[in-house]
Design an enzyme around this catalytic site. Structure first.
Site, short mmCIF file in Angstrom:
data_model
loop_
_atom_site.label_atom_id
_atom_site.label_comp_id
_atom_site.label_asym_id
_atom_site.label_seq_id
_atom_site.Cartn_x
_atom_site.Cartn_y
_atom_site.Cartn_z
N TYR A 112 0.80 -1.22 0.00
CA TYR A 112 0.00 0.00 0.00
C TYR A 112 0.84 1.27 0.00
CZ TYR A 112 -3.86 -3.13 1.13
OH TYR A 112 -4.78 -4.13 1.10
N LYS A 172 3.88 -15.62 3.00
CA LYS A 172 3.90 -16.40 1.75
C LYS A 172 5.38 -16.65 1.49
CE LYS A 172 1.78 -18.11 -1.91
NZ LYS A 172 0.94 -19.30 -1.83
N ASP A 181 -2.56 -18.37 1.81
CA ASP A 181 -3.64 -19.09 1.11
C ASP A 181 -4.25 -20.15 2.01
OD1 ASP A 181 -1.09 -20.12 0.90
OD2 ASP A 181 -1.38 -21.04 -1.05
N ASP A 184 -5.61 -7.12 5.37
CA ASP A 184 -6.80 -6.45 4.84
C ASP A 184 -7.84 -7.49 4.46
OD1 ASP A 184 -8.50 -4.60 3.81
OD2 ASP A 184 -7.20 -3.92 2.19
N ASP A 186 -11.27 -9.12 7.00
CA ASP A 186 -12.66 -9.04 6.53
C ASP A 186 -13.30 -10.43 6.50
OD1 ASP A 186 -12.68 -6.35 6.34
OD2 ASP A 186 -13.18 -6.25 4.21
#
Ligand code: NAD
Length: 367
Positions: free
Chosen positions: A141, A192, A225, A249, A253
Site C-alpha cells: 500500500y 507467503k 492461502d 486487509d 474481513d
C-alpha cells in the site's frame, strides 16, 4: 488520574453510535474510581462542511493531547464527488498517519446468542474469539516504486512494491506477541514465505523475536492461502494471527464475516509506546451507513465494544472492559436486538434503546 478521551463522531451513523457509547463513559466517570474527560472534534465530511478540510489542524492537536480517541465513522455519498484531498477518508488516513498508528487490532468474537447469524454452521463459530493483528503502514500500500506506465507498444504496465524493513516487522511482532501472552498464548504468523522474499524475512524476524523473548507463546507460521482456507474451515484453531498490511486487509474481513454482523465488530489502531505515551484510536469496523443514518436504528454495539478495547489496551481497566462485554452478552442472551441482528419476526429496538439496555445491564453488574 483523569483520562482524556477525544470523541470524533464523524458522519452518518457515527454521531448516533458515539452518543450511546458516551453514556457509558459518563456512567463510569460518575460511579467508579475511573475518571474521564471528553472532548469533541471534527473529522471527515462534517469537518469539510464546517472547516473546508476533512482533517482540521485543531483535531490533530486534540488527538495528540488525548489519552485515547473514539471514532464513529466518516464518509457518505454527499462527499463522494469531491477532489481526492477533500474526501472524508483523507481525514481518517491523515490521523492514522500523523499519529503513526501502525498496529491494527481486529477481534472477531462470536456471542453465543448470535451464532446463528453467521453463514457458517453454529458448531464452527460458536465461542469463536480470535484477534487479528495487522500491520497498517507498510507493504504494497505504501511501497515505492508504484504506478502505471505506458509501454512502447501502447500497452500498460502496473506495478507496486511489497516492502518491509526488519524493524517494522519487529515492532508489529512485539504487539502481537504481547497480546498473545495476555490471551491464549498462541500466535500464528501469516506469510507467503515460499514465494515472496519480503515475507521470508518476515518469518525469520518473527521467529527470532519469539525464540528470544516469548518462549511462553506457542508460535506457528502459515501461508496466507492456507490461512484463508483455515479461517472458514476451522477458525477456532486460532488465537492471535499476525499479518502484514495486504494479507491482513483480506483476512480480517473474512474473519469479520464469521461473526455475521458488521454492527458487532470493534477495532483498535495503536502507535508505538514512546516514553510511556501511546497514541490509540478505537472505532467500529463498519462505515457511516448512509442508508440508515439519522433514523436511530443503527447497532451501537461495535462502538461500545471499541470502548471496552480502549479500557483494556489503553488504560489497563480490565475490570471495566469485562463489565461492558458481559453486559452486552447478557443483553443479547435476553433476546434484545437492533434491526441488523434481529431475525424475521423478532422485535427490534432502536440504537438509543440498545444503548440504554446495555447501560442498565452495566449498572446491575457494577453494583
Ligand atoms: P458501511 O459499513 O457503512 O455499511 C454497509 C452495510 O452495513 C449498510 O447496509 C449499513 O446499513 C450496514 N451497517 C453498517 N454499520 C451498521 C450498524 N452499526 N448497524 C446496523 N447496520 C450497519 O459500508 P459502506 O456502505 O460500504 O460505506 C458507507 C460509507 O462509509 C462510505 O462513504 C465509506 O467510504 C465509509 N466507510 C468508512 C469507514 C470508517 O469510517 N472507518 C469504514 C468503511 C466505510
Amino acid at each position: 488520574m483523569t483520562k482524556k478521551i477525544l470523541l470524533i463522531a464523524g458522519d452518518g451513523i457515527g454521531p448516533e453510535v458515539v452518543l450511546q457509547t458516551k453514556k457509558i463513559i459518563d456512567f463510569f466517570s460518575q460511579n467508579s474510581d475511573k475518571k474521564f474527560e471528553t472532548e469533541n472534534a471534527l473529522l471527515g465530511g462534517c469537518a469539510y462542511d464546517q472547516m473546508g478540510t476533512p482533517f482540521p489542524q485543531e483535531t490533530l492537536k486534540l488527538a495528540r493531547a488525548s489519552d485515547a480517541i473514539l471514532l464513529g465513522a466518516v464518509g457518505g455519498h454527499k462527499w463522494e464527488a469531491l477532489k481526492y484531498e477533500h474526501r472524508p477518508e483523507r481525514g481518517l488516513l491523515g490521523i492514522r498517519k500523523e499519529l503513526e498508528l501502525f498496529a491494527n487490532l481486529r477481534p472477531a468474537k462470536v456471542f453465543s446468542a448470535l451464532a446463528d447469524s453467521s453463514t457458517l454452521k453454529r458448531e464452527i463459530v460458536d465461542g469463536l474469539d480470535i484477534m487479528i493483528v495487522r500491520e497498517l503502514t507498510g507493504d504494497l500500500y505504501f511501497g515505492q516504486p508504484r504506478g502505471v506506465e505506458t509501454l512502447k507498444d501502447g500497452t500498460r504496465r502496473g506495478y507496486n512494491t511489497m516492502v518491509y524493513t526488519s524493524a517494522e516487522v519487529e515492532r508489529i511482532a512485539i504487539v502481537a506477541f504481547d497480546l498473545a501472552r495476555q490471551r491464549g498464548k498462541k500466535l500464528c504468523s501469516i506469510d507467503k514465505a515460499n514465494v515472496i522474499e519480503t515475507t521470508e524475512m518476515w518469518r525469520e524476524v518473527v521467529s527470532e523475536i519469539g525464540a528470544k523473548n516469548y518462549a511462553d507463546v506457542a508460535l506457528s507460521h502459515m501461508y496466507v492461502d492456507n490461512a484463508s482456507m483455515q479461517l472458514v474451515r476451522n477458525p477456532k484453531q486460532f488465537d492471535v494471527m499476525l499479518t502484514g498490511n495486504m494479507f491482513g486487509d483480506i483476512l480480517s474481513d473474512t474473519a469479520s464475516m464469521l461473526t455475521g454482523s458488521l454492527g458487532m465488530l470493534p477495532s483498535a489502531s495503536l502507535g508505538a509506546k514512546i516514553n510511556g505515551v501511546q497514541h490509540a484510536l478505537y472505532e467500529p469496523i463498519h462505515g457511516s451507513a448512509p442508508d440508515i443514518a439519522g433514523r436511530d436504528i443503527a447497532n451501537p454495539i461495535a462502538t461500545i465494544l471499541s470502548l471496552a478495547m480502549m479500557f483494556r489496551y489503553s488504560f489497563n481497566y480490565e475490570n471495566e472492559a469485562n463489565i461492558i462485554e458481559k453486559a452486552i452478552e447478557n443483553v443479547l442472551v435476553s433476546g434484545i436486538r437492533t434491526a441488523d441482528i434481529a431475525k424475521a419476526g423478532e422485535e427490534k429496538i432502536s440504537c438509543s434503546q440498545m444503548g440504554d439496555e446495555i447501560l442498565k445491564e452495566i449498572k446491575k453488574i457494577h453494583k
